[in-house]
Write an enzyme that holds these catalytic residues in place. Structure first.
Site, PDB file in Angstrom:
ATOM      1  N   GLU A   1       3.557  -4.979   5.730  1.00 32.12           N
ATOM      2  CA  GLU A   1       2.811  -4.090   6.642  1.00 32.12           C
ATOM      3  C   GLU A   1       2.484  -4.829   7.949  1.00 32.12           C
ATOM      4  O   GLU A   1       2.522  -4.235   9.034  1.00 32.12           O
ATOM      5  CB  GLU A   1       1.518  -3.599   5.987  1.00 32.12           C
ATOM      6  CG  GLU A   1       0.733  -2.638   6.856  1.00 32.12           C
ATOM      7  CD  GLU A   1      -0.477  -2.041   6.139  1.00 32.12           C
ATOM      8  OE1 GLU A   1      -0.362  -0.916   5.619  1.00 32.12           O
ATOM      9  OE2 GLU A   1      -1.536  -2.709   6.089  1.00 32.12           O
TER      10      GLU A   1
ATOM     11  N   LYS B   1       3.880  -1.393 -13.788  1.00 27.69           N
ATOM     12  CA  LYS B   1       3.026  -0.267 -14.188  1.00 27.69           C
ATOM     13  C   LYS B   1       3.010   0.872 -13.174  1.00 27.69           C
ATOM     14  O   LYS B   1       2.405   1.916 -13.436  1.00 27.69           O
ATOM     15  CB  LYS B   1       1.604  -0.773 -14.434  1.00 27.69           C
ATOM     16  CG  LYS B   1       1.498  -1.708 -15.645  1.00 27.69           C
ATOM     17  CD  LYS B   1       0.048  -2.078 -15.886  1.00 27.69           C
ATOM     18  CE  LYS B   1      -0.089  -2.999 -17.088  1.00 27.69           C
ATOM     19  NZ  LYS B   1      -1.478  -3.498 -17.224  1.00 27.69           N
TER      20      LYS B   1
ATOM     21  N   PRO C   1      -5.009   5.335   7.672  1.00 28.23           N
ATOM     22  CA  PRO C   1      -6.186   6.182   7.473  1.00 28.23           C
ATOM     23  C   PRO C   1      -7.532   5.473   7.635  1.00 28.23           C
ATOM     24  O   PRO C   1      -8.552   6.133   7.847  1.00 28.23           O
ATOM     25  CB  PRO C   1      -6.034   6.678   6.030  1.00 28.23           C
ATOM     26  CG  PRO C   1      -5.142   5.690   5.363  1.00 28.23           C
ATOM     27  CD  PRO C   1      -4.203   5.219   6.433  1.00 28.23           C
TER      28      PRO C   1
ATOM     29  N   PHE D   1       9.629   3.071  -4.561  1.00 30.51           N
ATOM     30  CA  PHE D   1       9.780   1.985  -5.535  1.00 30.51           C
ATOM     31  C   PHE D   1       8.719   2.136  -6.615  1.00 30.51           C
ATOM     32  O   PHE D   1       7.550   2.359  -6.310  1.00 30.51           O
ATOM     33  CB  PHE D   1       9.591   0.616  -4.860  1.00 30.51           C
ATOM     34  CG  PHE D   1      10.725   0.238  -3.948  1.00 30.51           C
ATOM     35  CD1 PHE D   1      10.921   0.900  -2.745  1.00 30.51           C
ATOM     36  CD2 PHE D   1      11.596  -0.778  -4.300  1.00 30.51           C
ATOM     37  CE1 PHE D   1      11.979   0.579  -1.908  1.00 30.51           C
ATOM     38  CE2 PHE D   1      12.659  -1.123  -3.465  1.00 30.51           C
ATOM     39  CZ  PHE D   1      12.852  -0.442  -2.272  1.00 30.51           C
TER      40      PHE D   1
ATOM     41  N   ASP E   1       5.366   4.811  -0.184  1.00 32.45           N
ATOM     42  CA  ASP E   1       4.730   4.219  -1.363  1.00 32.45           C
ATOM     43  C   ASP E   1       4.772   5.229  -2.509  1.00 32.45           C
ATOM     44  O   ASP E   1       4.742   6.438  -2.264  1.00 32.45           O
ATOM     45  CB  ASP E   1       3.254   3.907  -1.073  1.00 32.45           C
ATOM     46  CG  ASP E   1       3.034   2.450  -0.709  1.00 32.45           C
ATOM     47  OD1 ASP E   1       3.996   1.797  -0.284  1.00 32.45           O
ATOM     48  OD2 ASP E   1       1.882   1.977  -0.839  1.00 32.45           O
TER      49      ASP E   1
END
Ligand code: UDP
Ligand code: MN
Length: 314
Positions: A263, A85, A194, A81, A171
């Site tokens: 998430e 911006k 991570p 997606f 992402d």
């Protein structure tokens, strides 16, 4: 004359067939290192307590894995997606994917954006296609991020059935630097976050308010999974996206938004529906220049961004 023609046809057919058998034999006779029963990486866990593999560099042979999966003529749908911006990330995402992501496989990218005209021309390799879908932009970044679950659910229902074998949902503020290939395929696939791969579960940033459907108690939870990458079979990812979409809307009706939006719900889903395969943080790292002992290769990373500048709201 006709008879001689048919004899010729049979001979040609026979030659083609034996060629194929020969090729097939070559594939079967791929030479690779003997699997070792006793040696392997000892600095990381390579299996979860429910016996799902955790994929790390050093624990698989890329050529062998490719030769196994290539026989199945798979299509991997991949969604991303880019709203507002975030369209600035598309070029690097796609160009780096062309270099590293399922190279040699049939990949169909689906890009959702409010500005199709801004999508740059990226030269796609053979058997790789990009479909752009225009969607209206939402006001809050949280809503954009959360709305992905519903969009993915609908895409699987309306577009993908019988057109793809697997799907990954990624992402866009990301970039590939190393191989992401068939070793990642599985029924239900999660990526270990991570920043939270080495902390006790009570420090995971799960949703801790019981009022939310994403609630997880301090003494529960397996891993903390990244919302920026997940995937699996169409059926399993459909069930995942449908469930998360339902849980998000129950929360919205109760005027509660989970701490890390979808998430948080993804983490709850994976607690109740264990992934069949886990990808190590090599597959969603903190940035190309960040180092950590267990990370022998950076395959896919976050791209740094100025949150205040890029997001439509704080
Ligand atoms: N996103 C977008 N436009 C926005 C905000 C988010 O397109 O204004 C999409 C984009 O695909 C992004 C994803 O939602 O990769 C998740 O948002 P973000 O990357 O900001 O979350 P983070 O990874 O920082 O938690
Ligand atoms: Mn992101």
């Amino acid at each position: 004359m006709l008879a001689r023609h048919s004899v010729l046809m049979v001979v040609v057919f026979g030659m083609v067939l034996s060629g194929l058998i020969y090729l097939n034999n070559i594939q079967c006779r791929l030479v690779y290192k003997q699997p070792d029963v006793l040696a392997g990486r000892t600095d990381v866990a390579s299996v979860s307590p429910w016996s799902a593999p955790i994929i790390w560099e050093g624990n698989f042979d890329s050529a062998l894995i490719d030769s196994i999966y290539k026989q199945h003529n798979l299509t991997i749908a991949t969604t991303v997606f880019a709203m507002g911006k975030y369209t600035r990330f598309v070029k690097d995402f796609l160009e780096s994917a062309e270099e590293h992501y399922f190279v040699g496989f049939r990949v169909h990218f689906y890009l959702f954006t409010d500005q199709p005209e801004s999508v740059p021309e990226v030269k796609m390799g053979e058997n790789r296609t990009l479909t752009i879908q225009k969607v209206p932009v939402l006001n809050r970044w949280q809503d954009i991020s959360m709305s992905r679950m519903e969009k993915l659910e609908k895409l699987i229902e309306t577009e993908l059935a019988s057109k793809a074998d697997y799907i990954f949902c990624l992402d866009v503020d990301t970039k590939f630097y190393g191989r992401w290939g068939a070793e990642t395929l599985g029924r239900l696939v999660g990526v270990i976050h991570p920043y939270l791969y080495n902390v006790p579960r009570n420090q995971f940033t799960y949703e801790r308010r019981p009022a939310s459907k994403a609630y997880i108690a301090a003494e529960e939870g397996d891993y903390y999974y990244a919302g920026a990458a997940f995937g699996g079979s169409l059926e399993d990812v459909h069930h995942l996206t449908r469930t998360c979409r339902e849980q998000l809307s129950i929360d919205a009706a109760n005027s509660i938004e989970a701490v890390w939006q979808e998430e948080s719900h993804l983490n709850k889903y994976f607690l109740l529906n264990k992934p069949s395969k886990l990808l190590s943080p090599e597959y969603m790292w903190r940035g190309i220049s960040e180092q950590a002992a267990p990370i022998k290769i950076v395959r896919f990373t976050n791209v740094p961004k100025n949150y205040a500048e890029i997001r439509p709201n704080p």
